[in-house]
Design a protein around this motif. Sequence first.
Motif, mmCIF file in Angstrom:
data_model
loop_
_atom_site.group_PDB
_atom_site.id
_atom_site.type_symbol
_atom_site.label_atom_id
_atom_site.label_comp_id
_atom_site.label_asym_id
_atom_site.label_seq_id
_atom_site.Cartn_x
_atom_site.Cartn_y
_atom_site.Cartn_z
ATOM 1 N N PHE A 20 0.816 -1.216 0.000
ATOM 2 C CA PHE A 20 0.000 0.000 0.000
ATOM 3 C C PHE A 20 0.852 1.270 0.000
ATOM 4 C CE2 PHE A 20 -3.052 -3.114 1.677
ATOM 5 C CZ PHE A 20 -4.142 -2.846 0.857
ATOM 6 N N GLY A 21 1.930 1.283 0.774
ATOM 7 C CA GLY A 21 2.731 2.492 0.935
ATOM 8 C C GLY A 21 3.391 2.965 -0.346
ATOM 9 N N LEU A 22 3.740 2.040 -1.234
ATOM 10 C CA LEU A 22 4.414 2.421 -2.475
ATOM 11 C C LEU A 22 3.520 3.245 -3.404
ATOM 12 C CD1 LEU A 22 6.418 -0.844 -3.214
ATOM 13 C CD2 LEU A 22 7.360 1.402 -2.640
ATOM 14 N N GLY A 23 2.231 3.279 -3.124
ATOM 15 C CA GLY A 23 1.324 4.088 -3.933
ATOM 16 C C GLY A 23 1.580 5.581 -3.829
ATOM 17 N N ALA A 24 2.312 6.011 -2.815
ATOM 18 C CA ALA A 24 2.608 7.440 -2.652
ATOM 19 C C ALA A 24 3.505 7.959 -3.776
ATOM 20 C CB ALA A 24 3.266 7.685 -1.294
ATOM 21 N N VAL A 25 4.335 7.096 -4.350
ATOM 22 C CA VAL A 25 5.289 7.534 -5.383
ATOM 23 C C VAL A 25 4.573 8.010 -6.656
ATOM 24 C CG1 VAL A 25 7.248 6.847 -6.815
ATOM 25 C CG2 VAL A 25 7.097 6.053 -4.446
ATOM 26 N N PRO A 26 3.730 7.194 -7.292
ATOM 27 C CA PRO A 26 3.024 7.690 -8.488
ATOM 28 C C PRO A 26 2.053 8.824 -8.165
ATOM 29 C CG PRO A 26 2.202 5.512 -7.868
ATOM 30 C CD PRO A 26 3.427 5.760 -7.047
ATOM 31 N N SER A 27 1.577 8.900 -6.929
ATOM 32 C CA SER A 27 0.668 9.989 -6.553
ATOM 33 C C SER A 27 1.358 11.342 -6.668
ATOM 34 C CB SER A 27 0.172 9.796 -5.115
ATOM 35 O OG SER A 27 -0.475 8.562 -4.956
ATOM 36 N N VAL A 28 2.597 11.417 -6.195
ATOM 37 C CA VAL A 28 3.365 12.666 -6.275
ATOM 38 C C VAL A 28 3.666 13.018 -7.742
ATOM 39 C CG1 VAL A 28 5.561 13.776 -5.680
ATOM 40 C CG2 VAL A 28 4.348 12.396 -3.975
ATOM 41 N N LEU A 29 4.008 12.008 -8.547
ATOM 42 C CA LEU A 29 4.274 12.242 -9.972
ATOM 43 C C LEU A 29 3.031 12.776 -10.673
ATOM 44 C CD1 LEU A 29 6.377 9.062 -10.856
ATOM 45 C CD2 LEU A 29 7.207 11.405 -10.526
ATOM 46 N N PHE A 30 1.874 12.250 -10.330
ATOM 47 C CA PHE A 30 0.614 12.711 -10.911
ATOM 48 C C PHE A 30 0.366 14.171 -10.558
ATOM 49 C CE2 PHE A 30 -4.267 12.503 -10.528
ATOM 50 C CZ PHE A 30 -4.437 12.881 -11.854
ATOM 51 N N PHE A 31 0.568 14.533 -9.304
ATOM 52 C CA PHE A 31 0.351 15.915 -8.863
ATOM 53 C C PHE A 31 1.241 16.877 -9.649
ATOM 54 C CE2 PHE A 31 1.283 19.612 -6.226
ATOM 55 C CZ PHE A 31 0.012 20.025 -5.877
ATOM 56 N N VAL A 32 2.515 16.538 -9.803
ATOM 57 C CA VAL A 32 3.449 17.390 -10.545
ATOM 58 C C VAL A 32 3.009 17.516 -12.012
ATOM 59 C CG1 VAL A 32 5.838 17.596 -11.366
ATOM 60 C CG2 VAL A 32 5.377 16.882 -9.009
ATOM 61 N N GLY A 33 2.558 16.414 -12.597
ATOM 62 C CA GLY A 33 2.100 16.440 -13.988
ATOM 63 C C GLY A 33 0.890 17.329 -14.197
ATOM 64 N N VAL A 34 -0.052 17.300 -13.251
ATOM 65 C CA VAL A 34 -1.274 18.105 -13.384
ATOM 66 C C VAL A 34 -0.954 19.602 -13.372
ATOM 67 C CG1 VAL A 34 -3.492 18.696 -12.292
ATOM 68 C CG2 VAL A 34 -2.771 16.314 -12.419
ATOM 69 N N LEU A 35 0.119 19.998 -12.688
ATOM 70 C CA LEU A 35 0.519 21.414 -12.667
ATOM 71 C C LEU A 35 0.773 21.943 -14.086
ATOM 72 C CD1 LEU A 35 3.011 21.414 -9.645
ATOM 73 C CD2 LEU A 35 0.691 22.351 -9.681
ATOM 74 N N TRP A 36 1.171 21.059 -14.992
ATOM 75 C CA TRP A 36 1.493 21.433 -16.372
ATOM 76 C C TRP A 36 0.265 21.474 -17.290
ATOM 77 C CZ3 TRP A 36 1.194 17.902 -20.594
ATOM 78 C CH2 TRP A 36 1.686 18.399 -21.804
ATOM 79 N N LEU A 37 -0.803 20.798 -16.904
ATOM 80 C CA LEU A 37 -1.967 20.676 -17.782
ATOM 81 C C LEU A 37 -2.691 22.013 -17.981
ATOM 82 C CD1 LEU A 37 -3.663 17.385 -16.488
ATOM 83 C CD2 LEU A 37 -2.237 17.655 -18.527
ATOM 84 N N PRO A 38 -3.233 22.253 -19.191
ATOM 85 C CA PRO A 38 -4.112 23.406 -19.383
ATOM 86 C C PRO A 38 -5.512 23.082 -18.869
ATOM 87 C CG PRO A 38 -3.967 22.179 -21.430
ATOM 88 C CD PRO A 38 -3.047 21.488 -20.437
ATOM 89 N N GLU A 39 -6.310 24.096 -18.613
ATOM 90 C CA GLU A 39 -7.694 23.870 -18.223
ATOM 91 C C GLU A 39 -8.511 23.449 -19.443
ATOM 92 O OE1 GLU A 39 -10.285 22.742 -16.561
ATOM 93 O OE2 GLU A 39 -9.547 23.952 -14.893
ATOM 94 N N SER A 40 -9.608 22.748 -19.209
ATOM 95 C CA SER A 40 -10.486 22.318 -20.296
ATOM 96 C C SER A 40 -11.091 23.529 -21.010
ATOM 97 C CB SER A 40 -11.623 21.454 -19.729
ATOM 98 O OG SER A 40 -12.699 21.389 -20.637
ATOM 99 N N PRO A 41 -10.948 23.614 -22.345
ATOM 100 C CA PRO A 41 -11.524 24.757 -23.073
ATOM 101 C C PRO A 41 -13.052 24.807 -22.965
ATOM 102 C CG PRO A 41 -10.738 23.067 -24.607
ATOM 103 C CD PRO A 41 -10.242 22.696 -23.244
ATOM 104 N N ARG A 42 -13.686 23.670 -22.827
ATOM 105 C CA ARG A 42 -15.146 23.670 -22.724
ATOM 106 C C ARG A 42 -15.594 24.237 -21.377
ATOM 107 N NH1 ARG A 42 -14.000 19.884 -26.661
ATOM 108 N NH2 ARG A 42 -15.515 19.867 -28.366
ATOM 109 N N TRP A 43 -14.832 23.960 -20.308
ATOM 110 C CA TRP A 43 -15.158 24.575 -19.017
ATOM 111 C C TRP A 43 -14.873 26.071 -19.056
ATOM 112 C CZ3 TRP A 43 -12.341 27.205 -15.243
ATOM 113 C CH2 TRP A 43 -13.054 27.475 -14.056
#
Length: 448
Positions: free
Chosen positions: A174-197
């Motif tokens: 279970f504990g190893l799940g923290a690693v991809p969670s942090v990578l996901f958070f960093v990746g989302v910082l780069w994403l643009p917002e949805s143009p439809r929203w």
Amino acid sequence: MSTNSASFNSGYIMAISFVSALGGYLFGFDFAVISGALPFLKNEFLLSAAGEGFLTGSLALGCIVGCMIAGSMAEKYGRRPALMLAALIFAVSSLGMAFSTGLSVFICMRFAAGIGVGMASMLSPMYIAEISPASVRGRNVAINQLTIVTGILITNLVNYSLSDNGVNAWRWMFGLGAVPSVLFFVGVLWLPESPRWLMKVNRQADAAKVLGKIGNSAYAGGVLEDIETSLKGVLQTSWRMLFHSSVLPAVVVGVGLAVFQQLCGINIVFNYTSRIFASVGADLDRQLLETVAIGLVNLVFTLIAMWQVDRLGRRPLMLAGSIGLSVLYLLLAFALKEQLSPAFVSAFVLLAIAMYATSLAPVTWVLISEIFPNRVRGLASSVAIIALWAAYFILVFTFPILAERLGTYGPFYLYAGICLLGFFFVKAKVKETKGRTLEQLEQVMTGH
């Protein structure tokens, strides 16, 4: 929208899709980790059949809450902030489960993990659908399913490698799940917002900038015009809009598909692999090895589905998957009842996984991300996915109880019947969606 001079930036769109689909990887992690950890947890917490079912299903209860949060948050603040919150919840809950001091703490942390899973299960495919051109939307949304099955496979491999690390191996799982969670958070910082929203909240200039990165000026202009037309007369989104005659038919189809995808029974194979193979005499090593085989088959056939979903279409794949699973469950029930060798059981299990991975697994998420009107997509998606997780809870909670009373094989006769009913539901209610823009689909679904 005219497509004669419109073109789009395929590399940028794929990058956006893969980053946002990392939420699917974490979904796959939390979904699969229980299969390898359950034999350890049963000994650690002395679980009864009902306790085993509730511990497994507590993720789904959190998912329901997560969908409620994500639906409202995505409409009010945007898709991107909601994805960031999901990533943080994933990280905290993974560590919380690893350091649990008792059953109640573990279930609370698994419930919290479910909130993150519920948010990601709604937001990732919806976001990808909203930034993808119509011609590649099915494939791109299926990337989310690809990351889910990749998460399942890698988690099963890690579980198998950790299985000899003593009674506390489950804590590492279970504990190893923290690693991809942090990578996901960093990746989302780069994403643009949805143009439809962005268009929905009157930020036309920002929407135009995002669409200008996705495609050329002809593409951006055409999409902006289509979105603006679909949003005319919409002042504020409310839950009551889901019952409007122009929206309700799509909601019924979305909820029906979501419930069917879970009650079809395949997640019993994913979550209770050890129990199924233990019933025909397989030892723990063989049980965990089967989870790896399931993950591999799931990944390979998801890739096939990504290749075919925009070619064959959504409806044919759903129909084939429904009837195919019904037949395979009857064969699996026979193999379990007659106590055939683990190799025979494995063959039927893997065929069922292959059938599901090319049909119900990816296509349901694609359809849910497509069929709702722009003005209510966030709320309508959350309703459908709440129904999906409620059905998942019912499925995984009841299986240990049913298996105890009917034998491990008994519930699979029920799932075969549900798949047959699902076939007729798809045949009667689901329309083909491939190759159409979200705004064109809105006209098809509403009859306007």
